[in-house]
Design a protein around this motif. Sequence first.
Motif, PDB file in Angstrom:
ATOM      1  N   VAL A 147       0.698  -1.338   0.004  1.00 40.79           N
ATOM      2  CA  VAL A 147      -0.001  -0.114  -0.118  1.00 40.79           C
ATOM      3  C   VAL A 147       0.935   1.212   0.123  1.00 40.79           C
ATOM      4  O   VAL A 147       0.763   2.162  -0.577  1.00 40.79           O
ATOM      5  CB  VAL A 147      -1.004   0.047   1.218  1.00 40.79           C
ATOM      6  N   LEU A 148       1.953   1.238   0.877  1.00 37.78           N
ATOM      7  CA  LEU A 148       2.558   2.503   0.806  1.00 37.78           C
ATOM      8  C   LEU A 148       3.479   2.787  -0.563  1.00 37.78           C
ATOM      9  O   LEU A 148       3.779   3.798  -0.853  1.00 37.78           O
ATOM     10  CB  LEU A 148       3.743   2.316   2.195  1.00 37.78           C
ATOM     11  N   GLY A 149       4.025   1.536  -1.042  1.00 42.68           N
ATOM     12  CA  GLY A 149       4.510   1.388  -2.380  1.00 42.68           C
ATOM     13  C   GLY A 149       3.560   2.023  -3.406  1.00 42.68           C
ATOM     14  O   GLY A 149       4.023   2.868  -4.223  1.00 42.68           O
ATOM     15  N   ALA A 150       2.266   1.838  -3.608  1.00 41.44           N
ATOM     16  CA  ALA A 150       1.284   2.148  -4.197  1.00 41.44           C
ATOM     17  C   ALA A 150       1.214   3.535  -4.265  1.00 41.44           C
ATOM     18  O   ALA A 150       1.000   4.446  -5.100  1.00 41.44           O
ATOM     19  CB  ALA A 150       0.278   1.365  -4.165  1.00 41.44           C
ATOM     20  N   LEU A 151       1.068   4.105  -2.761  1.00 41.86           N
ATOM     21  CA  LEU A 151       0.762   5.446  -2.607  1.00 41.86           C
ATOM     22  C   LEU A 151       1.990   6.514  -2.930  1.00 41.86           C
ATOM     23  O   LEU A 151       1.941   7.559  -3.738  1.00 41.86           O
ATOM     24  CB  LEU A 151       0.507   5.666  -1.254  1.00 41.86           C
ATOM     25  N   ASP A 159      -2.198   8.291 -11.730  1.00 43.70           N
ATOM     26  CA  ASP A 159      -3.158   7.210 -11.978  1.00 43.70           C
ATOM     27  C   ASP A 159      -2.484   6.306 -12.676  1.00 43.70           C
ATOM     28  O   ASP A 159      -1.976   6.480 -13.755  1.00 43.70           O
ATOM     29  CB  ASP A 159      -4.330   7.789 -12.555  1.00 43.70           C
ATOM     30  N   TYR A 160      -3.007   5.038 -12.081  1.00 45.93           N
ATOM     31  CA  TYR A 160      -2.500   3.745 -12.952  1.00 45.93           C
ATOM     32  C   TYR A 160      -3.216   3.907 -14.518  1.00 45.93           C
ATOM     33  O   TYR A 160      -4.434   4.163 -14.337  1.00 45.93           O
ATOM     34  CB  TYR A 160      -3.306   2.615 -11.962  1.00 45.93           C
ATOM     35  N   ASP A 161      -2.559   3.572 -15.552  1.00 44.27           N
ATOM     36  CA  ASP A 161      -3.442   3.510 -16.548  1.00 44.27           C
ATOM     37  C   ASP A 161      -2.682   2.230 -17.304  1.00 44.27           C
ATOM     38  O   ASP A 161      -1.525   2.215 -17.696  1.00 44.27           O
ATOM     39  CB  ASP A 161      -3.004   4.626 -17.541  1.00 44.27           C
ATOM     40  N   LYS A 182       6.567 -10.832  -6.866  1.00 44.06           N
ATOM     41  CA  LYS A 182       5.105 -10.865  -6.332  1.00 44.06           C
ATOM     42  C   LYS A 182       4.872  -9.583  -5.662  1.00 44.06           C
ATOM     43  O   LYS A 182       3.520  -9.116  -5.585  1.00 44.06           O
ATOM     44  CB  LYS A 182       5.024 -12.104  -5.200  1.00 44.06           C
ATOM     45  N   LEU A 183       5.660  -9.081  -4.898  1.00 43.26           N
ATOM     46  CA  LEU A 183       5.412  -7.873  -4.077  1.00 43.26           C
ATOM     47  C   LEU A 183       4.807  -6.776  -5.093  1.00 43.26           C
ATOM     48  O   LEU A 183       3.973  -5.955  -4.983  1.00 43.26           O
ATOM     49  CB  LEU A 183       6.365  -7.412  -3.162  1.00 43.26           C
ATOM     50  N   GLU A 184       5.713  -6.682  -6.146  1.00 42.40           N
ATOM     51  CA  GLU A 184       5.339  -5.697  -7.296  1.00 42.40           C
ATOM     52  C   GLU A 184       3.846  -5.822  -7.762  1.00 42.40           C
ATOM     53  O   GLU A 184       3.375  -4.793  -8.187  1.00 42.40           O
ATOM     54  CB  GLU A 184       6.358  -5.978  -8.277  1.00 42.40           C
ATOM     55  N   GLU A 185       3.396  -7.282  -7.904  1.00 43.10           N
ATOM     56  CA  GLU A 185       2.264  -7.333  -8.377  1.00 43.10           C
ATOM     57  C   GLU A 185       1.121  -6.734  -7.381  1.00 43.10           C
ATOM     58  O   GLU A 185       0.150  -6.079  -7.723  1.00 43.10           O
ATOM     59  CB  GLU A 185       1.807  -8.751  -8.396  1.00 43.10           C
ATOM     60  N   LYS A 186       1.451  -6.956  -6.128  1.00 41.19           N
ATOM     61  CA  LYS A 186       0.643  -6.256  -5.138  1.00 41.19           C
ATOM     62  C   LYS A 186       0.483  -4.924  -4.970  1.00 41.19           C
ATOM     63  O   LYS A 186      -0.563  -4.149  -4.950  1.00 41.19           O
ATOM     64  CB  LYS A 186       0.975  -6.830  -3.690  1.00 41.19           C
ATOM     65  N   ILE A 187       1.698  -4.331  -5.208  1.00 40.66           N
ATOM     66  CA  ILE A 187       1.694  -2.708  -5.358  1.00 40.66           C
ATOM     67  C   ILE A 187       0.900  -2.350  -6.447  1.00 40.66           C
ATOM     68  O   ILE A 187       0.146  -1.295  -6.468  1.00 40.66           O
ATOM     69  CB  ILE A 187       3.122  -2.320  -5.587  1.00 40.66           C
ATOM     70  N   ALA A 188       0.975  -2.906  -7.663  1.00 43.67           N
ATOM     71  CA  ALA A 188       0.258  -2.414  -8.961  1.00 43.67           C
ATOM     72  C   ALA A 188      -1.189  -2.652  -8.779  1.00 43.67           C
ATOM     73  O   ALA A 188      -2.146  -1.915  -9.195  1.00 43.67           O
ATOM     74  CB  ALA A 188       0.625  -3.445 -10.180  1.00 43.67           C
ATOM     75  N   LEU A 193      -6.361   1.506  -6.690  1.00 45.78           N
ATOM     76  CA  LEU A 193      -7.288   1.777  -5.579  1.00 45.78           C
ATOM     77  C   LEU A 193      -7.047   3.341  -5.341  1.00 45.78           C
ATOM     78  O   LEU A 193      -8.144   4.031  -4.909  1.00 45.78           O
ATOM     79  CB  LEU A 193      -7.116   1.093  -4.442  1.00 45.78           C
ATOM     80  N   PHE A 194      -6.039   3.947  -5.621  1.00 50.20           N
ATOM     81  CA  PHE A 194      -5.727   5.382  -5.391  1.00 50.20           C
ATOM     82  C   PHE A 194      -5.992   6.172  -6.615  1.00 50.20           C
ATOM     83  O   PHE A 194      -5.668   7.490  -6.356  1.00 50.20           O
ATOM     84  CB  PHE A 194      -4.434   5.384  -4.720  1.00 50.20           C
TER      85      PHE A 194
END
Length: 235
Positions: A147-151, A159-161, A182-188, A193-194
């Motif tokens: 979640v922190l990586g995604a933020l 935004d994700y595109d 695997k963690l990079e997939e979770k970040i994506a 969501l943001f």
Amino acid sequence: MPANETTAIPTSFIGRISARTSLISTRDYKTTVQLLDDNETICQEFKKTSNAQIILDYICECLNIVEKDYFGLRYQDFNRHRYWMDLNKQIYKQVRGPNVILRFRVRFYPSDVNVLKEEITRYMLFVQLQRDLLHGRLYCPQNEAAVLGALALQSIIGDYDAEERPKNYVAEYKLLLKQTEKLEEKIAESHKLFKGLTPAEAEMEFLKRASKLDTYGFDPYTVMVNVLKELLSFL
């Protein structure tokens, strides 16, 4: 007394003090301050007899930082041990010149990030916490790390595109100390969501989440094992 002999005149107390003081050169220290972004530095010359506070004030002025009490200056010795500069102490008493390398860092982490009034202060804390996350000082479970990586990504690229970004786009950014595929997939997935958050909003959400972690503001130090064993032997 023979005419060819002279009497040595005792040096006065003030004279002795003046002589000692003259040994302390006021030559400038060429100081390079590495900012929170390792690729950015500020170079300036300071009198070696100046207090370190002068350097911090100058850096904060360059960066338009008003809430400067949260920040400090660090240096490394020859053993790569890190120390904070004493801002009330003269520069030459802490580091050797004439060329000095310092690092501008957040020293005091606010317990409530909402007390930060300036956007630039919040941004600097955000960058510091990104560093802490990347270097393993800000430890957290994988789900929270994602979640922190995604933020952080939302702040950096927006935004994700799916059309503009390749499937493994997260791999282009070094966000975590142990960044697996695997963690990079979770970040994506979390990044989606943001959508719609501005950089400032994403950074504030990052700060709120990071400040709740047990290792928020954690600053580890190297332990000398041999010395520690000797101390424990007396207990």
